[in-house]
Design a protein around this motif. Sequence first.
Motif, short mmCIF file in Angstrom:
data_model
loop_
_atom_site.label_atom_id
_atom_site.label_comp_id
_atom_site.label_asym_id
_atom_site.label_seq_id
_atom_site.Cartn_x
_atom_site.Cartn_y
_atom_site.Cartn_z
N LYS A 49 0.84 -1.20 0.00
CA LYS A 49 0.00 0.00 0.00
C LYS A 49 0.87 1.25 0.00
O LYS A 49 0.54 2.24 -0.66
N PHE A 52 2.36 1.32 -3.79
CA PHE A 52 1.45 1.56 -4.90
C PHE A 52 0.84 2.96 -4.81
O PHE A 52 0.31 3.34 -3.77
N LYS A 66 -7.54 -1.50 -10.20
CA LYS A 66 -6.83 -0.41 -9.53
C LYS A 66 -6.22 -0.90 -8.22
O LYS A 66 -6.37 -2.05 -7.84
N THR A 67 -5.56 0.01 -7.55
CA THR A 67 -4.79 -0.32 -6.34
C THR A 67 -5.63 -1.04 -5.29
O THR A 67 -5.21 -2.09 -4.78
N GLU A 70 -6.30 -4.58 -6.30
CA GLU A 70 -5.08 -5.40 -6.28
C GLU A 70 -4.71 -5.78 -4.85
O GLU A 70 -4.39 -6.93 -4.56
#
Length: 150
Positions: A49, A52, A66-67, A70
């Motif tokens: 986290k 990214f 998106k983040t 993921e």
Amino acid sequence: MKTNIKFLVLILFCSISAFAQSSKDEQTVLQISKHKWQWMADKNVDKLKDLFDAKAKFVHMSGTWKTDEELEIIKTGSIWYKEAQVHDTAIELSGETAIVWNRITLIAMLRGTEAKTEFTVTEVYQKQKKDWKMLALTFSSVRDTHQIKK
């Protein structure tokens, strides 16, 4: 004459300094990329986290997300990146952007089934303040004979 020599020395010093910083940035990003594979294997979403960018995109064989998606996929283990065997790596820097290419053999668990797949993974990083953030990660399926041109 002295002014010309001082000017040439200044240009030489600036060039050496810029090259040294570029080389340092390359090594930093390559280390981050290497650590990322282990963090993914360990399902360490806290480290990921931080790495990214909030708006990062992830392209896989089964979709693009998106983040947040993921991180959730990694956390829940719906894709478990058990091991990424890195065979070849290349990096290019342009300003505050770094692009890393890794040719890997990925061993992953997908919905309870182990898969072993050859990929070239493209990673895009941007230096934001003092930290490098990942903006994009794309998996491209390749043959095991694929080579990254440097």
